[in-house]
Motif scaffolding. Structure first.
Motif, PDB file in Angstrom:
ATOM      1  N   LEU A 145       5.294 130.730 -15.801  1.00  0.00           N
ATOM      2  CA  LEU A 145       4.730 130.671 -14.207  1.00  0.00           C
ATOM      3  C   LEU A 145       3.414 130.138 -14.021  1.00  0.00           C
ATOM      4  O   LEU A 145       3.292 129.430 -12.855  1.00  0.00           O
ATOM      5  N   LEU A 146       2.417 130.265 -15.212  1.00  0.00           N
ATOM      6  CA  LEU A 146       1.215 129.627 -14.891  1.00  0.00           C
ATOM      7  C   LEU A 146       1.384 127.976 -14.702  1.00  0.00           C
ATOM      8  O   LEU A 146       0.639 127.294 -13.729  1.00  0.00           O
ATOM      9  N   PHE A 147       2.325 127.552 -15.642  1.00  0.00           N
ATOM     10  CA  PHE A 147       2.262 125.914 -15.446  1.00  0.00           C
ATOM     11  C   PHE A 147       2.992 125.597 -14.344  1.00  0.00           C
ATOM     12  O   PHE A 147       2.494 124.542 -13.733  1.00  0.00           O
ATOM     13  N   LEU A 148       4.137 126.372 -13.814  1.00  0.00           N
ATOM     14  CA  LEU A 148       4.950 125.892 -12.541  1.00  0.00           C
ATOM     15  C   LEU A 148       4.008 126.129 -11.344  1.00  0.00           C
ATOM     16  O   LEU A 148       4.355 125.369 -10.309  1.00  0.00           O
ATOM     17  N   VAL A 149       2.933 127.016 -11.288  1.00  0.00           N
ATOM     18  CA  VAL A 149       2.150 126.990 -10.112  1.00  0.00           C
ATOM     19  C   VAL A 149       1.459 125.689  -9.820  1.00  0.00           C
ATOM     20  O   VAL A 149       0.804 125.486  -8.713  1.00  0.00           O
ATOM     21  N   GLN A 150       1.308 124.846 -11.019  1.00  0.00           N
ATOM     22  CA  GLN A 150       0.453 123.434 -10.734  1.00  0.00           C
ATOM     23  C   GLN A 150      -0.835 123.924 -10.758  1.00  0.00           C
ATOM     24  O   GLN A 150      -1.484 123.303  -9.619  1.00  0.00           O
ATOM     25  N   VAL A 152      -3.646 122.643 -11.835  1.00  0.00           N
ATOM     26  CA  VAL A 152      -4.386 121.414 -11.850  1.00  0.00           C
ATOM     27  C   VAL A 152      -4.520 120.954 -10.394  1.00  0.00           C
ATOM     28  O   VAL A 152      -5.585 120.619  -9.909  1.00  0.00           O
ATOM     29  N   GLU A 153      -3.584 120.867  -9.824  1.00  0.00           N
ATOM     30  CA  GLU A 153      -3.477 120.386  -8.340  1.00  0.00           C
ATOM     31  C   GLU A 153      -4.092 121.299  -7.460  1.00  0.00           C
ATOM     32  O   GLU A 153      -4.881 120.963  -6.386  1.00  0.00           O
ATOM     33  N   TRP A 154      -3.856 122.654  -7.706  1.00  0.00           N
ATOM     34  CA  TRP A 154      -4.618 123.585  -6.794  1.00  0.00           C
ATOM     35  C   TRP A 154      -6.011 123.546  -7.211  1.00  0.00           C
ATOM     36  O   TRP A 154      -6.759 123.548  -6.075  1.00  0.00           O
ATOM     37  N   TYR A 155      -6.447 123.307  -8.288  1.00  0.00           N
ATOM     38  CA  TYR A 155      -8.097 123.336  -8.382  1.00  0.00           C
ATOM     39  C   TYR A 155      -8.576 121.833  -7.711  1.00  0.00           C
ATOM     40  O   TYR A 155      -9.672 121.984  -7.010  1.00  0.00           O
ATOM     41  N   HIS A 156      -7.773 120.725  -7.653  1.00  0.00           N
ATOM     42  CA  HIS A 156      -8.237 119.601  -6.997  1.00  0.00           C
ATOM     43  C   HIS A 156      -8.247 119.910  -5.409  1.00  0.00           C
ATOM     44  O   HIS A 156      -9.246 119.679  -4.746  1.00  0.00           O
ATOM     45  N   CYS A 157      -7.300 120.741  -4.984  1.00  0.00           N
ATOM     46  CA  CYS A 157      -7.260 121.169  -3.634  1.00  0.00           C
ATOM     47  C   CYS A 157      -8.472 121.768  -3.187  1.00  0.00           C
ATOM     48  O   CYS A 157      -9.095 121.609  -2.139  1.00  0.00           O
ATOM     49  N   PHE A 158      -8.653 122.806  -3.963  1.00  0.00           N
ATOM     50  CA  PHE A 158      -9.835 123.905  -3.534  1.00  0.00           C
ATOM     51  C   PHE A 158     -11.270 122.892  -3.695  1.00  0.00           C
ATOM     52  O   PHE A 158     -11.941 123.272  -2.946  1.00  0.00           O
ATOM     53  N   ARG A 159     -11.101 122.299  -4.672  1.00  0.00           N
ATOM     54  CA  ARG A 159     -12.561 121.522  -4.914  1.00  0.00           C
ATOM     55  C   ARG A 159     -12.808 120.589  -3.792  1.00  0.00           C
ATOM     56  O   ARG A 159     -13.956 120.545  -3.287  1.00  0.00           O
ATOM     57  N   ALA A 160     -11.731 120.030  -3.359  1.00  0.00           N
ATOM     58  CA  ALA A 160     -11.688 119.174  -2.186  1.00  0.00           C
ATOM     59  C   ALA A 160     -12.148 119.805  -1.040  1.00  0.00           C
ATOM     60  O   ALA A 160     -12.845 119.235   0.132  1.00  0.00           O
ATOM     61  N   LEU A 161     -11.664 120.974  -0.760  1.00  0.00           N
ATOM     62  CA  LEU A 161     -11.975 121.920   0.357  1.00  0.00           C
ATOM     63  C   LEU A 161     -13.312 122.073   0.378  1.00  0.00           C
ATOM     64  O   LEU A 161     -14.092 122.182   1.618  1.00  0.00           O
ATOM     65  N   ALA A 162     -13.850 122.597  -0.916  1.00  0.00           N
ATOM     66  CA  ALA A 162     -15.365 122.899  -0.735  1.00  0.00           C
ATOM     67  C   ALA A 162     -16.162 121.955  -0.942  1.00  0.00           C
ATOM     68  O   ALA A 162     -17.476 121.887  -0.414  1.00  0.00           O
ATOM     69  N   TYR A 214       3.182 117.116 -15.828  1.00  0.00           N
ATOM     70  CA  TYR A 214       2.690 117.594 -17.350  1.00  0.00           C
ATOM     71  C   TYR A 214       2.960 119.084 -17.086  1.00  0.00           C
ATOM     72  O   TYR A 214       3.566 120.010 -17.784  1.00  0.00           O
ATOM     73  N   SER A 215       2.098 119.561 -16.212  1.00  0.00           N
ATOM     74  CA  SER A 215       2.622 121.048 -16.003  1.00  0.00           C
ATOM     75  C   SER A 215       3.917 121.607 -15.651  1.00  0.00           C
ATOM     76  O   SER A 215       4.228 122.640 -16.229  1.00  0.00           O
ATOM     77  N   GLN A 216       4.627 121.059 -14.696  1.00  0.00           N
ATOM     78  CA  GLN A 216       6.020 121.470 -14.367  1.00  0.00           C
ATOM     79  C   GLN A 216       6.896 121.002 -15.554  1.00  0.00           C
ATOM     80  O   GLN A 216       7.678 122.041 -16.061  1.00  0.00           O
ATOM     81  N   MET A 272      -3.058 117.008  -2.246  1.00  0.00           N
ATOM     82  CA  MET A 272      -3.016 117.866  -3.422  1.00  0.00           C
ATOM     83  C   MET A 272      -1.836 118.925  -3.156  1.00  0.00           C
ATOM     84  O   MET A 272      -1.046 119.328  -4.101  1.00  0.00           O
ATOM     85  N   ALA A 273      -2.065 119.703  -2.091  1.00  0.00           N
ATOM     86  CA  ALA A 273      -1.106 120.546  -1.395  1.00  0.00           C
ATOM     87  C   ALA A 273       0.255 120.132  -1.390  1.00  0.00           C
ATOM     88  O   ALA A 273       1.289 120.844  -1.712  1.00  0.00           O
ATOM     89  N   ALA A 274       0.469 118.821  -0.808  1.00  0.00           N
ATOM     90  CA  ALA A 274       1.609 118.304  -0.713  1.00  0.00           C
ATOM     91  C   ALA A 274       2.237 118.081  -1.938  1.00  0.00           C
ATOM     92  O   ALA A 274       3.415 118.046  -2.241  1.00  0.00           O
ATOM     93  N   THR A 275       1.683 117.545  -2.834  1.00  0.00           N
ATOM     94  CA  THR A 275       1.961 117.350  -4.174  1.00  0.00           C
ATOM     95  C   THR A 275       2.815 118.471  -4.727  1.00  0.00           C
ATOM     96  O   THR A 275       3.803 118.719  -5.542  1.00  0.00           O
ATOM     97  N   VAL A 276       1.916 119.897  -4.843  1.00  0.00           N
ATOM     98  CA  VAL A 276       2.267 121.015  -5.163  1.00  0.00           C
ATOM     99  C   VAL A 276       3.716 121.523  -4.505  1.00  0.00           C
ATOM    100  O   VAL A 276       4.423 121.955  -5.190  1.00  0.00           O
ATOM    101  N   LEU A 277       3.729 121.450  -3.392  1.00  0.00           N
ATOM    102  CA  LEU A 277       4.992 121.573  -2.470  1.00  0.00           C
ATOM    103  C   LEU A 277       6.191 120.937  -2.763  1.00  0.00           C
ATOM    104  O   LEU A 277       7.214 121.401  -2.818  1.00  0.00           O
TER     105      LEU A 277
END
Length: 371
Positions: A145-150, A152-162, A214-216, A272-277
């Motif tokens: 489940l951790l891998f499937l959450v993606q 790395v992409e969420w890290y990039h997403c929140f990093r870009a928001l900050a 990779y993660s998926q 990044m969010a679009a990649t995850v979705l």
């Protein structure tokens, strides 16, 4: 009439694997095996047909066929590990050797497939199966489940928001594929092979980083391992209920994920969010495809209709590599060079014809050979 024997259980898995490899063939045929050259113009009716064929085939199979293949990779690891374990042996080290051999097969396939090969990704990510082989089911599920959450992409997403100025590293994948396209169009066979097994493989591995593969892939491997441990491909009322629930959850999740996927802009966080979705909606539809196939395979009529798939699935590696060789000879300039004459509809017909011939060969071969 439903399945009753252990042999039939394996037939169901082989048929599902055959379905995945067939679907990969159809997607690659429409893509001209990653050689994007098509007719300059077509009659209006044919252009409309091509557009419809592309939309249907990609909606059904793109990103989903590979996912089923990855899921069954983890399942097969379980079968091999359990077999060795029953004899008091640890399959772990032998599996690492097989991953090395798989990298060799990936190189052979990549020689004819200019975008690099997913088998190389499998050989790298497969190490995760070695690492978790002795962990309990609950821990393996948590990791999956951790891998499937993606993450790395969420890290990039929140990093870009900050930090609005943040951007993930540019891996230069587009430029690499530009070089790949150039030497493919040049038509020099040996330059094509040399470029594919070096630049093409590099581009493929880096594209997988951008796509979240990779993660998926790691998550799918672990889910496949759990399916094997729980015996969820065997025929029972409980397992049928599991696959029905999987089908329902996948279908319910797919609809909003598909709708949300196209709503994001071009900002880094949005991409990044679009990649995850995108990965999630493909995962949801993969669940629908796999569950539907398993449930349908419990009926005699569906087994008769799909009988050729189990032979096709038993020779999946042979068929997967042969597809690339045949596709290169059909579409690329050093072969028949038909890419510029084939739109999506005709390319699909070619893909179906290749599948039919391969399936017939597999049935004939396996009459006299175990492998």
């Amino acid at each position: 009439m439903v399945l009753k024997t252990e042999k039939s259980r394996i037939d169901a898995v082989d048929a599902l694997r055959g379905f995945a490899v067939m679907a990969i063939l159809l997607v690659h045929s429409l893509e001209h095996f990653i050689f994007p050259v098509y007719p300059a113009s077509s009659p209006a009716w044919l252009a409309a047909l091509d557009e419809g064929v592309f939309a249907v085939v990609f909606a059904l199979f793109a990103g989903k066929a590979y996912a089923i293949f990855a899921l069954l990779f983890g399942f097969t690891f379980h079968l091999q590990y359990a077999s060795r374990q029953s004899r008091g042996e640890d399959f772990g080290v032998r599996f690492l050797w097989r991953l090395l051999l798989l990298a060799g097969f990936a190189t052979l396939n990549a020689a004819f497939f200019p975008a690099g090969d997913v088998l190389l990704l499998f050989s790298l990510v497969g190490v995760v199966l070695f690492a978790v082989r002795r962990l309990n089911d609950r821990t393996v599920l948590a990791l999956a489940l951790l891998f499937l959450v993606q993450p790395v992409e969420w890290y990039h997403c929140f990093r870009a928001l900050a930090d609005p100025g943040f951007a993930p590293p540019d891996l230069g994948v587009g430029a690499m594929y530009g070089e790949v396209a150039a030497y493919t169009k040049a038509g020099d066979f040996w330059q094509f092979v040399a470029g594919n097994v070096t630049l093409g493989q590099k581009a493929s591995l880096l594209w997988a980083v951008n796509a979240g593969r990779y993660s998926q892939t790691a998550g799918l491997f672990l889910l496949g391992l759990l399916l094997g441990r729980r015996g969820l491909f065997s025929d029972s009322a409980d397992n049928a209920r599991f696959w029905v629930r999987t089908l329902i959850v996948g279908a319910v999740a797919f609809v909003p994920l598909q709708a949300l996927h196209g709503l994001f802009g071009e900002a880094t966080a949005a991409r990044m969010a679009a990649t995850v979705l995108d990965m999630w909606q493909k995962l949801a539809f993969t669940a629908v495809l796999a569950a539907s196939f398993v449930l349908l395979y419990r009926t005699a009529r569906f087994r008769r209709v799909t009988d050729g798939l189990r032979f096709y699935g038993r020779m999946s590696l042979t068929n997967y590599i042969a597809q690339s060789v045949v596709g290169a000879l059909i579409f690329f300039p050093f072969g028949l060079g038909l890419a510029s004459r084939c739109g999506y509809a005709l390319s699909l017909v070619i893909g179906v014809a290749v599948f039919v011939l391969q399936a017939a060969f597999c049935r004939w071969w396996l009459r006299g050979h175990q492998r």
